[in-house]
Motif scaffolding. Structure first.
Motif, PDB file in Angstrom:
ATOM      1  N   GLY A  14     -34.555 -48.878 -17.554  1.00  0.00           N
ATOM      2  CA  GLY A  14     -35.041 -47.918 -16.571  1.00  0.00           C
ATOM      3  C   GLY A  14     -33.967 -46.986 -16.091  1.00  0.00           C
ATOM      4  O   GLY A  14     -34.225 -45.831 -15.765  1.00  0.00           O
ATOM      5  N   LEU A  15     -32.751 -47.490 -16.033  1.00  0.00           N
ATOM      6  CA  LEU A  15     -31.644 -46.679 -15.517  1.00  0.00           C
ATOM      7  C   LEU A  15     -31.076 -45.735 -16.555  1.00  0.00           C
ATOM      8  O   LEU A  15     -30.473 -44.715 -16.220  1.00  0.00           O
ATOM      9  CB  LEU A  15     -30.515 -47.597 -15.021  1.00  0.00           C
ATOM     10  CG  LEU A  15     -30.872 -48.494 -13.830  1.00  0.00           C
ATOM     11  CD1 LEU A  15     -29.695 -49.370 -13.465  1.00  0.00           C
ATOM     12  CD2 LEU A  15     -31.291 -47.659 -12.636  1.00  0.00           C
ATOM     13  N   LEU A  16     -31.279 -46.055 -17.818  1.00  0.00           N
ATOM     14  CA  LEU A  16     -30.671 -45.252 -18.874  1.00  0.00           C
ATOM     15  C   LEU A  16     -31.095 -43.795 -18.793  1.00  0.00           C
ATOM     16  O   LEU A  16     -30.287 -42.889 -18.957  1.00  0.00           O
ATOM     17  CB  LEU A  16     -31.062 -45.823 -20.240  1.00  0.00           C
ATOM     18  CG  LEU A  16     -30.417 -45.141 -21.462  1.00  0.00           C
ATOM     19  CD1 LEU A  16     -28.903 -45.245 -21.369  1.00  0.00           C
ATOM     20  CD2 LEU A  16     -30.927 -45.759 -22.746  1.00  0.00           C
ATOM     21  N   ALA A  17     -32.360 -43.574 -18.487  1.00  0.00           N
ATOM     22  CA  ALA A  17     -32.868 -42.196 -18.454  1.00  0.00           C
ATOM     23  C   ALA A  17     -32.219 -41.358 -17.378  1.00  0.00           C
ATOM     24  O   ALA A  17     -32.131 -40.150 -17.481  1.00  0.00           O
ATOM     25  CB  ALA A  17     -34.381 -42.218 -18.228  1.00  0.00           C
ATOM     26  N   LEU A  18     -31.736 -42.044 -16.308  1.00  0.00           N
ATOM     27  CA  LEU A  18     -31.132 -41.301 -15.205  1.00  0.00           C
ATOM     28  C   LEU A  18     -29.623 -41.190 -15.297  1.00  0.00           C
ATOM     29  O   LEU A  18     -28.993 -40.451 -14.561  1.00  0.00           O
ATOM     30  CB  LEU A  18     -31.471 -41.990 -13.874  1.00  0.00           C
ATOM     31  CG  LEU A  18     -32.885 -41.784 -13.334  1.00  0.00           C
ATOM     32  CD1 LEU A  18     -33.128 -42.728 -12.174  1.00  0.00           C
ATOM     33  CD2 LEU A  18     -33.111 -40.360 -12.913  1.00  0.00           C
ATOM     34  N   SER A  19     -29.007 -41.907 -16.217  1.00  0.00           N
ATOM     35  CA  SER A  19     -27.559 -42.039 -16.232  1.00  0.00           C
ATOM     36  C   SER A  19     -26.825 -40.727 -16.407  1.00  0.00           C
ATOM     37  O   SER A  19     -25.813 -40.480 -15.774  1.00  0.00           O
ATOM     38  CB  SER A  19     -27.124 -43.028 -17.324  1.00  0.00           C
ATOM     39  OG  SER A  19     -27.511 -42.550 -18.590  1.00  0.00           O
ATOM     40  N   ASP A  55     -27.819 -33.088  -7.690  1.00  0.00           N
ATOM     41  CA  ASP A  55     -29.149 -33.519  -8.118  1.00  0.00           C
ATOM     42  C   ASP A  55     -30.002 -34.068  -6.976  1.00  0.00           C
ATOM     43  O   ASP A  55     -31.185 -34.333  -7.163  1.00  0.00           O
ATOM     44  CB  ASP A  55     -29.009 -34.580  -9.211  1.00  0.00           C
ATOM     45  CG  ASP A  55     -28.183 -35.776  -8.765  1.00  0.00           C
ATOM     46  OD1 ASP A  55     -27.063 -35.567  -8.256  1.00  0.00           O
ATOM     47  OD2 ASP A  55     -28.650 -36.915  -8.911  1.00  0.00           O
ATOM     48  N   LYS A  56     -29.412 -34.237  -5.789  1.00  0.00           N
ATOM     49  CA  LYS A  56     -30.178 -34.768  -4.661  1.00  0.00           C
ATOM     50  C   LYS A  56     -31.108 -33.686  -4.118  1.00  0.00           C
ATOM     51  O   LYS A  56     -30.700 -32.545  -3.923  1.00  0.00           O
ATOM     52  CB  LYS A  56     -29.235 -35.242  -3.548  1.00  0.00           C
ATOM     53  CG  LYS A  56     -28.342 -36.409  -3.940  1.00  0.00           C
ATOM     54  CD  LYS A  56     -27.386 -36.748  -2.811  1.00  0.00           C
ATOM     55  CE  LYS A  56     -26.426 -37.864  -3.215  1.00  0.00           C
ATOM     56  NZ  LYS A  56     -25.418 -38.136  -2.164  1.00  0.00           N
ATOM     57  N   VAL A  57     -32.338 -34.062  -3.844  1.00  0.00           N
ATOM     58  CA  VAL A  57     -33.308 -33.090  -3.354  1.00  0.00           C
ATOM     59  C   VAL A  57     -32.894 -32.536  -1.988  1.00  0.00           C
ATOM     60  O   VAL A  57     -33.175 -31.379  -1.673  1.00  0.00           O
ATOM     61  CB  VAL A  57     -34.725 -33.712  -3.290  1.00  0.00           C
ATOM     62  CG1 VAL A  57     -35.728 -32.716  -2.723  1.00  0.00           C
ATOM     63  CG2 VAL A  57     -35.166 -34.163  -4.684  1.00  0.00           C
ATOM     64  N   TYR A 288     -32.906 -32.324 -14.615  1.00  0.00           N
ATOM     65  CA  TYR A 288     -33.081 -32.935 -13.301  1.00  0.00           C
ATOM     66  C   TYR A 288     -34.329 -33.812 -13.248  1.00  0.00           C
ATOM     67  O   TYR A 288     -34.385 -34.769 -12.495  1.00  0.00           O
ATOM     68  CB  TYR A 288     -33.158 -31.861 -12.212  1.00  0.00           C
ATOM     69  CG  TYR A 288     -31.810 -31.346 -11.747  1.00  0.00           C
ATOM     70  CD1 TYR A 288     -30.718 -31.285 -12.612  1.00  0.00           C
ATOM     71  CD2 TYR A 288     -31.610 -30.917 -10.438  1.00  0.00           C
ATOM     72  CE1 TYR A 288     -29.493 -30.812 -12.212  1.00  0.00           C
ATOM     73  CE2 TYR A 288     -30.381 -30.437 -10.015  1.00  0.00           C
ATOM     74  CZ  TYR A 288     -29.332 -30.382 -10.905  1.00  0.00           C
ATOM     75  OH  TYR A 288     -28.107 -29.912 -10.489  1.00  0.00           O
ATOM     76  N   SER A 289     -35.340 -33.478 -14.049  1.00  0.00           N
ATOM     77  CA  SER A 289     -36.575 -34.274 -14.043  1.00  0.00           C
ATOM     78  C   SER A 289     -36.464 -35.501 -14.931  1.00  0.00           C
ATOM     79  O   SER A 289     -37.292 -36.404 -14.852  1.00  0.00           O
ATOM     80  CB  SER A 289     -37.754 -33.429 -14.511  1.00  0.00           C
ATOM     81  OG  SER A 289     -37.625 -33.114 -15.889  1.00  0.00           O
ATOM     82  N   GLN A 290     -35.455 -35.534 -15.793  1.00  0.00           N
ATOM     83  CA  GLN A 290     -35.223 -36.676 -16.692  1.00  0.00           C
ATOM     84  C   GLN A 290     -36.493 -37.112 -17.425  1.00  0.00           C
ATOM     85  O   GLN A 290     -36.806 -38.304 -17.517  1.00  0.00           O
ATOM     86  CB  GLN A 290     -34.623 -37.849 -15.912  1.00  0.00           C
ATOM     87  CG  GLN A 290     -33.191 -37.616 -15.471  1.00  0.00           C
ATOM     88  CD  GLN A 290     -32.244 -37.381 -16.652  1.00  0.00           C
ATOM     89  OE1 GLN A 290     -32.135 -38.219 -17.536  1.00  0.00           O
ATOM     90  NE2 GLN A 290     -31.576 -36.251 -16.664  1.00  0.00           N
ATOM     91  N   GLY A 291     -37.237 -36.118 -17.904  1.00  0.00           N
ATOM     92  CA  GLY A 291     -38.406 -36.426 -18.722  1.00  0.00           C
ATOM     93  C   GLY A 291     -39.653 -36.782 -17.955  1.00  0.00           C
ATOM     94  O   GLY A 291     -40.685 -37.078 -18.558  1.00  0.00           O
TER      95      GLY A 291
END
Length: 353
Positions: A14-19, A55-57, A288-291
């Motif tokens: 789950g974390l890989l996509a955000l890394s 990247d923080k909103v 930023y949306s990471q897919g």
């Protein structure tokens, strides 16, 4: 029930996509506008801004202003740099590495007590945009800040605004600062991993980290300060947070440049107030949306209420921040803070025309 090995594997996946996104922040990545706006010869006035997490909103106006071309339109060549925590953005500013910092207004009060004259020149928000999240494992034990005693609480960095707010919530609810352990875990994948692995029992973070945690069902919301109402309930008033703050001497010596910066940001805040979360998301960098564009737009939607539409400091906002900091910070508790020197409305008033 999932085994620890399977849980860890799922967490890693789950974390890989955000890394890659948080890696950009950790590496103090930068991005620059072209500076080829309508006012000049293609060489705009150079300004470096450190953001406490691009990247923080909660700091979305920084990148959005660049993406909308408003820096260029003002004849500015703006380089946006990123650090994972607001306290690191503050350090970059006072050390002279950058001319401005996008971070929480409360740093201006803290710095004043340390002999540093820093002021907010445009106020992005009237609420913190922060959320206290409790891990599923600790959810039965932590039902309010009264239960913080003996717990490990995640913050982006020690001395950061998440650290400040965590301490205030504890003290307000009868828990001494010495009764719990703040743990610096950053945001994004590092925060989520700490929550999953039990390195922290709860912690304060922002979107899109909040949206990801809820989507993955690894934690629950304890306190939501993404709206003015949430800020009022938790902190007793409006809490101006995200802002562009700069050293007062630099502001006074570069008023034309500061005015252009503020003009650009006020245009962005007005633009945000008339567009949907999905439209805003579409303007941001694709990674930023990471897919998961739907989840990213949802993260923006949840945080949008914190933003002002004019960049003006909210009434009684500085007083609320001072009250919060005095509750636990001995430097401020025993100091006379001149709130009038921690912000200026000069530039936003001119921007309003």
């Amino acid at each position: 029930m999932r085994t620890p090995a399977r849980y860890a594997a799922l967490a890693a996946a789950g974390l890989l996509a955000l890394s890659s996104l948080t890696a950009c922040a950790d590496d103090a990545s930068s991005t620059a506008s072209t500076g080829s706006g309508s006012k000049g010869d293609g060489k705009g006035t150079k300004v470096k801004i450190m953001v406490g997490g691009l990247d923080k909103v909660i700091y979305l106006p920084a990148m959005l202003t660049q993406r909308l071309g408003y820096f260029d339109a003002e004849g500015l060549d703006v380089e946006l740099l990123s650090e994972p925590a607001g306290v690191q953005a503050e350090t970059a500013l006072v050390s002279g590495q950058v001319q401005g910092a996008v971070g929480f207004y409360d740093h201006t009060l803290d710095l004043q007590t340390k002999g540093k004259a820093v002021e907010s020149v445009v106020q992005f928000s009237h609420a913190p945009g922060e959320v206290e999240i409790v891990s599923n494992k600790a959810a039965d034990d932590i039902t309010s800040p009264k239960d913080f005693k003996g717990k490990k609480l995640g913050v982006t960095g020690l001395g950061s605004s998440t650290d400040f707010l965590s301490k205030y919530l504890a003290v307000k609810n009868g828990v001494k600062v010495s009764d719990f352990t703040p743990v610096a875990v950053g945001a994004g994948p590092t925060f989520i991993a700490a929550l999953q692995q039990g390195s922290i029992d709860a912690g304060m973070t922002t979107d899109p980290t909040v949206a990801t945690i809820l989507d993955k069902k690894v934690g629950k919301v304890l306190i939501d300060m993404r709206t003015p109402e949430g800020s009022q309930e938790a902190l007793g008033g409006p809490y101006p947070s995200s802002s562009l703050y700069m050293q007062t001497d630099w502001v006074n010596g570069h008023k034309d440049t500061v005015q252009k910066m503020v003009n650009a940001f006020v245009k962005t805040l007005k633009w945000m107030s008339t567009h949907s979360a999905s439209q805003i998301a579409d303007k941001m960098p694709a990674d930023y949306s990471q897919g998961n564009s739907v989840l990213y737009a949802k993260a923006i939607q949840s945080t949008l209420p914190m933003f002002t539409d004019d960049g003006v400091m909210p009434d009684n906002g500085p007083e609320t921040v001072e009250k919060v900091l005095k509750a636990f910070n001995p430097n401020i508790k025993n100091a006379k803070v001149d709130l009038a020197k921690t912000f200026t409305t000069e530039f936003v008033e001119k921007a309003a025309g």
